[in-house]
Design an enzyme around this catalytic site. Sequence first.
Site, PDB file in Angstrom:
ATOM      1  N   GLU A 294      -2.157  -1.632  -4.147  1.00 41.11           N
ATOM      2  CA  GLU A 294      -2.211  -1.711  -5.615  1.00 41.11           C
ATOM      3  C   GLU A 294      -0.822  -1.600  -6.240  1.00 41.11           C
ATOM      4  O   GLU A 294      -0.651  -1.114  -7.358  1.00 41.11           O
ATOM      5  CB  GLU A 294      -3.143  -0.637  -6.198  1.00 41.11           C
ATOM      6  CG  GLU A 294      -4.610  -0.846  -5.896  1.00 41.11           C
ATOM      7  CD  GLU A 294      -5.208  -2.071  -6.573  1.00 41.11           C
ATOM      8  OE1 GLU A 294      -4.578  -2.618  -7.495  1.00 41.11           O
ATOM      9  OE2 GLU A 294      -6.308  -2.494  -6.163  1.00 41.11           O
ATOM     10  N   GLY A 295       0.176  -2.072  -5.528  1.00 43.30           N
ATOM     11  CA  GLY A 295       1.567  -1.992  -5.993  1.00 43.30           C
ATOM     12  C   GLY A 295       2.229  -0.768  -5.421  1.00 43.30           C
ATOM     13  O   GLY A 295       1.844   0.359  -5.725  1.00 43.30           O
TER      14      GLY A 295
END
Length: 596
Positions: free
Chosen positions: A442-443
Amino acid sequence: MADYQAPLRDMRFVLNEVFDAPALWASLPKVAENVDPETADAILEEAGKITSGVLAPLNREGDEQGCKWNDGEVSTPEGFREAYQTIVEGGWNGLGGNPEFGGMGMPKTLVAQFEEMMQAANMAFGLAPMLTAGACLALDAHGNQELKEKYLPNMYSGVWSGAMDLTEPHAGTDLGIIRTKAVPNDDGSFNVTGTKIFITWGEHDMAENIVHLVLAKLPDAPKGPKGISMFLVPKFLVNDDGSLGERNQFSCGSIEKKMGIKGSATCVMNYDGAKGWLVGEENKGLAAMFTMMNYERLGVGIQGMGAAEASLQSAREYAMERTQSRAPTGAQQPDKAADPILVHPDVRRMLLTMKGYVEGGRAFSTYVAQWLDISKYSDDDERRKHAEGMVALLTPVAKAFLTDRGLDTCIIGQQVFGGHGFIREWGQEQLVRDCRITQIYEGTNGIQALDLMGRKVVGSQGKLYELFAEDMAAFIEENSVDPALRPYLEPLAAALERLSDVTEHVINQAAENPDSIGAASVDYLDLFGLTAVGYMWAKIVKAAAAKTEGDNSGFYTGKVKTARFYFDRMLPKTVALAEGIRSGSDSMMALTAEEF
């Protein structure tokens, strides 16, 4: 290892006493019609039973067995399919979903508590409902009415699950260079071709259908991230009557052999002209995906905190039972060969550090969820806009700080166990392995820090930061005459001033030196997180201090004493972080490539 028990007392305290969530829900008409305090309490109680009684017992076996790939088909560990049906039958998949399509419409402040329980009990399993919820959120926000009516009811019910397909072998953070193509057909559909990697629960045997939201580029798309579109691509095509049709033209090429979360399938997905449908506008797919990213990034932060809670529960029990040596002040159990290791200052340091991060982090995630609820449900334009700014600012902090500290807490818990923490049967090493991924997907947390420092702080010239600083300053001012809070407000005000000074310093540096943002970003996020969690501990003291008298359970007195430890031992770390940030980028950028 302690059997995981959902921390319901603490969750109720945070919701009802620290944040007065029922008052927030009552102020949001779209939420008030779906939830009241009694409903929320019943949801928490049932969630605790399911996560502690059904999901947690499968955690170790899921890690031992892992998922299995065979000619494109993925089988899940024993018990996962049955557990998934339990989740489905209870309506948990649609807990926060749109009631128009069968969701329960619960606010994020409540859903966040369930998510923590599920992730703490069994992170690998918990990713499946989490990904479905994220796909539903994006589809509900950007899909046309036909797509929503066709897919959302079965996704909310859990009969179908969801997956998000972003990453490609050559394109992770830089999604602008993806190669997956979508070619339009005459009937309004598209043929999607390309390869996606790291697709969590992209293939499995728990649901009848898997609905993928795939990022791809149209033939005439602009270069870079402005040329990305999003497509709904189901594993099985859906007939007009809602029944499942033929298998779509894509498959799972393999699953990854991973460090942790082995009970979940991380898939390579190969699309070979698979039929899909556009979600949202052409070339606006990244914006559509980011609708769910704020929720998912908070969800990943909650994952880290959930693993930390599980680690704390086990370490606390072990420290109370394991006997080694005598207390520095003399034998505490003279009738036994040694005292419990809880008597030793260093063990207490470790446990109190864990408590500081876990309980403060739970309050912070609820604080962020509160702003998400306001931004989504408020009918007051000014209030909603303010909340949207807070969400934009706080989301990277929630994702990165809570997962960084989550891993720290899992490792500290492992250390409390000593050599036993390194052994599989005690469970602590699995928590370390499972939690590690939360800093990456998610980054990555480095990207979160760049997002905070570059886009949110410098990019807004401090305007987004001022929203948070004003909220925190208002709390300090409003409680300045409270004798119970006074010992905390002075160091909290100093930490806020330190954060504000550093914020201004980096904004000024960035105007002259492009490297200053990246050089400051990670330390700045940690400084921000420590200050924000300090703010949460002050809120906790405000809620608990008046109830300490006659507190025979030690619940409220324990909160106040843990807050004191946080302010004495953890918040001062902001001083060193601020000094490091002020040093600038020169020493970081001085080495040549050869000198490395």
